[in-house]
Design a protein around this motif. Structure first.
Motif, mmCIF file in Angstrom:
data_model
loop_
_atom_site.group_PDB
_atom_site.id
_atom_site.type_symbol
_atom_site.label_atom_id
_atom_site.label_comp_id
_atom_site.label_asym_id
_atom_site.label_seq_id
_atom_site.Cartn_x
_atom_site.Cartn_y
_atom_site.Cartn_z
ATOM 1 N N ALA A 169 0.819 -1.210 0.000
ATOM 2 C CA ALA A 169 0.000 0.000 0.000
ATOM 3 C C ALA A 169 0.854 1.262 0.000
ATOM 4 O O ALA A 169 0.410 2.323 -0.446
ATOM 5 C CB ALA A 169 -0.925 0.008 1.208
ATOM 6 N N LEU A 170 2.077 1.163 0.522
ATOM 7 C CA LEU A 170 3.008 2.282 0.592
ATOM 8 C C LEU A 170 4.370 1.824 0.083
ATOM 9 O O LEU A 170 4.637 0.627 -0.007
ATOM 10 C CB LEU A 170 3.142 2.793 2.030
ATOM 11 N N VAL A 171 5.220 2.799 -0.215
ATOM 12 C CA VAL A 171 6.587 2.504 -0.641
ATOM 13 C C VAL A 171 7.537 3.276 0.264
ATOM 14 O O VAL A 171 7.364 4.482 0.469
ATOM 15 C CB VAL A 171 6.827 2.910 -2.111
ATOM 16 N N ASN A 172 8.518 2.574 0.807
ATOM 17 C CA ASN A 172 9.515 3.218 1.666
ATOM 18 C C ASN A 172 10.682 3.670 0.790
ATOM 19 O O ASN A 172 11.489 2.862 0.342
ATOM 20 C CB ASN A 172 9.996 2.235 2.739
ATOM 21 N N VAL A 173 10.735 4.967 0.523
ATOM 22 C CA VAL A 173 11.754 5.531 -0.369
ATOM 23 C C VAL A 173 12.907 6.086 0.469
ATOM 24 O O VAL A 173 12.677 6.910 1.357
ATOM 25 C CB VAL A 173 11.154 6.650 -1.240
ATOM 26 N N PRO A 174 14.134 5.646 0.212
ATOM 27 C CA PRO A 174 15.282 6.158 0.972
ATOM 28 C C PRO A 174 15.356 7.684 0.930
ATOM 29 O O PRO A 174 15.168 8.295 -0.125
ATOM 30 C CB PRO A 174 16.483 5.524 0.257
ATOM 31 N N HIS A 175 15.605 8.276 2.093
ATOM 32 C CA HIS A 175 15.752 9.726 2.252
ATOM 33 C C HIS A 175 14.442 10.498 2.055
ATOM 34 O O HIS A 175 14.437 11.727 2.104
ATOM 35 C CB HIS A 175 16.812 10.294 1.300
ATOM 36 N N SER A 176 13.352 9.788 1.783
ATOM 37 C CA SER A 176 12.060 10.465 1.607
ATOM 38 C C SER A 176 11.000 9.952 2.562
ATOM 39 O O SER A 176 10.066 10.660 2.906
ATOM 40 C CB SER A 176 11.556 10.294 0.166
ATOM 41 N N GLY A 177 11.132 8.706 2.994
ATOM 42 C CA GLY A 177 10.151 8.126 3.904
ATOM 43 C C GLY A 177 9.067 7.373 3.162
ATOM 44 O O GLY A 177 9.252 6.914 2.036
ATOM 45 N N MET A 178 7.916 7.259 3.790
ATOM 46 C CA MET A 178 6.805 6.501 3.226
ATOM 47 C C MET A 178 6.038 7.347 2.211
ATOM 48 O O MET A 178 5.575 8.450 2.516
ATOM 49 C CB MET A 178 5.859 6.047 4.335
ATOM 50 N N ILE A 179 5.902 6.797 1.014
ATOM 51 C CA ILE A 179 5.219 7.480 -0.082
ATOM 52 C C ILE A 179 4.039 6.631 -0.543
ATOM 53 O O ILE A 179 4.128 5.405 -0.616
ATOM 54 C CB ILE A 179 6.174 7.691 -1.280
ATOM 55 N N VAL A 180 2.933 7.292 -0.858
ATOM 56 C CA VAL A 180 1.799 6.594 -1.464
ATOM 57 C C VAL A 180 2.132 6.379 -2.938
ATOM 58 O O VAL A 180 2.385 7.350 -3.660
ATOM 59 C CB VAL A 180 0.502 7.413 -1.336
ATOM 60 N N PRO A 181 2.175 5.141 -3.407
ATOM 61 C CA PRO A 181 2.584 4.902 -4.794
ATOM 62 C C PRO A 181 1.553 5.389 -5.804
ATOM 63 O O PRO A 181 0.358 5.476 -5.506
ATOM 64 C CB PRO A 181 2.740 3.378 -4.859
ATOM 65 N N LYS A 182 2.045 5.696 -7.000
ATOM 66 C CA LYS A 182 1.171 6.044 -8.116
ATOM 67 C C LYS A 182 1.051 4.821 -9.021
ATOM 68 O O LYS A 182 2.052 4.238 -9.421
ATOM 69 C CB LYS A 182 1.758 7.210 -8.915
ATOM 70 N N LEU A 183 -0.177 4.437 -9.335
ATOM 71 C CA LEU A 183 -0.389 3.291 -10.212
ATOM 72 C C LEU A 183 -0.193 3.693 -11.667
ATOM 73 O O LEU A 183 -0.662 4.750 -12.101
ATOM 74 C CB LEU A 183 -1.807 2.744 -10.049
ATOM 75 N N SER A 184 0.490 2.838 -12.414
ATOM 76 C CA SER A 184 0.535 3.024 -13.859
ATOM 77 C C SER A 184 -0.810 2.579 -14.432
ATOM 78 O O SER A 184 -1.604 1.915 -13.753
ATOM 79 C CB SER A 184 1.659 2.192 -14.477
ATOM 80 N N LEU A 185 -1.056 2.918 -15.682
ATOM 81 C CA LEU A 185 -2.318 2.522 -16.306
ATOM 82 C C LEU A 185 -2.434 1.004 -16.368
ATOM 83 O O LEU A 185 -3.508 0.441 -16.108
ATOM 84 C CB LEU A 185 -2.416 3.121 -17.710
ATOM 85 N N ALA A 186 -1.333 0.335 -16.684
ATOM 86 C CA ALA A 186 -1.354 -1.132 -16.750
ATOM 87 C C ALA A 186 -1.641 -1.730 -15.379
ATOM 88 O O ALA A 186 -2.404 -2.698 -15.258
ATOM 89 C CB ALA A 186 -0.022 -1.653 -17.287
ATOM 90 N N GLU A 187 -1.044 -1.152 -14.341
ATOM 91 C CA GLU A 187 -1.290 -1.639 -12.978
ATOM 92 C C GLU A 187 -2.744 -1.419 -12.577
ATOM 93 O O GLU A 187 -3.374 -2.284 -11.965
ATOM 94 C CB GLU A 187 -0.355 -0.933 -11.996
ATOM 95 N N PHE A 188 -3.265 -0.249 -12.926
ATOM 96 C CA PHE A 188 -4.654 0.050 -12.577
ATOM 97 C C PHE A 188 -5.608 -0.919 -13.265
ATOM 98 O O PHE A 188 -6.548 -1.434 -12.646
ATOM 99 C CB PHE A 188 -5.010 1.485 -12.964
ATOM 100 N N ASP A 189 -5.384 -1.163 -14.549
ATOM 101 C CA ASP A 189 -6.259 -2.081 -15.281
ATOM 102 C C ASP A 189 -6.190 -3.491 -14.701
ATOM 103 O O ASP A 189 -7.204 -4.198 -14.637
ATOM 104 C CB ASP A 189 -5.886 -2.099 -16.763
ATOM 105 N N ASP A 190 -5.010 -3.892 -14.268
ATOM 106 C CA ASP A 190 -4.858 -5.210 -13.648
ATOM 107 C C ASP A 190 -5.636 -5.272 -12.334
ATOM 108 O O ASP A 190 -6.323 -6.261 -12.046
ATOM 109 C CB ASP A 190 -3.374 -5.493 -13.406
ATOM 110 N N VAL A 191 -5.527 -4.217 -11.536
ATOM 111 C CA VAL A 191 -6.268 -4.154 -10.271
ATOM 112 C C VAL A 191 -7.775 -4.174 -10.535
ATOM 113 O O VAL A 191 -8.531 -4.869 -9.846
ATOM 114 C CB VAL A 191 -5.877 -2.892 -9.472
ATOM 115 N N LEU A 192 -8.217 -3.425 -11.540
ATOM 116 C CA LEU A 192 -9.645 -3.376 -11.847
ATOM 117 C C LEU A 192 -10.172 -4.753 -12.254
ATOM 118 O O LEU A 192 -11.243 -5.181 -11.787
ATOM 119 C CB LEU A 192 -9.909 -2.363 -12.965
ATOM 120 N N GLN A 193 -9.439 -5.453 -13.100
ATOM 121 C CA GLN A 193 -9.872 -6.786 -13.509
ATOM 122 C C GLN A 193 -9.927 -7.741 -12.318
ATOM 123 O O GLN A 193 -10.834 -8.576 -12.205
ATOM 124 C CB GLN A 193 -8.931 -7.338 -14.588
#
Length: 215
Positions: free
Chosen positions: A59-83
């Motif tokens: 649900a989150l991504v731990n980015v070095p030097h930035s902390g926890m970030i809410v990821p952005k879905l690519s269109l392909a990822e979104f379509d996969d999640v929707l299906q």
């Protein structure tokens, strides 16, 4: 420093998980542990532990030097999640239809009305909270902990996008229609009709959200 109790850790995690699900955090947002802790009225330790659990779930991504970030879905990822949602939630809706009693149907009818009222005043939080509970109650009725767990995990991936529905005026005229269809089908114990309504709900919302995906 006082060590948080397991109960406090679990309740903090549950609260933050729900916030992700209903879009309280936006795609690309960097989460500030101290601000969240203050908002919840807890220490930073249970918040940090909860965010780490959410990162482990994707649900989150731990980015070095930035902390926890809410990821952005690519269109392909979104379509996969929707299906995936169409498959899982359609099945849960159909199963839940057979088990939901009159009181359960009445609760869903009340939630559908709450969504209507929220849309009239452009209340994104009110709509999304009622929407989550509507789907949750229907899927809980399916009495399949495994299926429900899978659905809730998938929700974490798409939840942060959900607020974007309120940036598209055209979506506000149609996004609640399928919930009314679902309630009508539930009253008739029409499991196939409920499944179609839920699939319609997910598909229609998905078409409005696709343009907000990354890439």
């Amino acid at each position: 420093m006082k060590t948080p109790t397991p109960t406090q850790q679990d309740s903090t995690y549950a609260r933050l998980r729900q916030w992700v699900t209903v879009g309280q955090f936006l795609p690309g947002e960097r989460l500030k542990i101290h601000a969240i802790a203050e908002q919840l009225g807890v220490g930073v330790m249970p918040v940090r532990a909860a965010l780490q659990r959410l990162a482990a779930e994707g649900a989150l991504v731990n980015v070095p030097h930035s902390g926890m970030i809410v990821p952005k879905l690519s269109l392909a990822e979104f379509d996969d999640v929707l299906q995936t949602r169409l498959l899982l939630e359609g099945e849960a809706a159909e199963r839940g239809t057979h088990r939901l009693d009159a009181a359960g149907v009445a609760e869903l009818l009340a939630l559908e009305q709450q969504m209507r009222d929220a849309l009239k005043v452009n209340d994104a939080k009110g709509y999304l909270d009622a929407n989550e509970l509507f789907h949750l109650r229907l899927y809980q009725a399916a009495a399949s902990p495994t299926l429900l767990s899978l659905i809730e995990t998938v929700w974490l991936k798409v939840g942060p996008l959900s607020n974007k529905l309120f940036e598209v005026p055209a979506s506000l005229r149609v996004i609640n229609e399928a919930h009314g269809d679902a309630v009508m089908a539930l009253r008739l114990k029409d499991s196939a009709g409920v499944r179609r309504a839920i699939e319609k709900d997910l598909f229609v919302a998905g078409q409005f959200l696709r343009p907000f995906c990354a890439g």
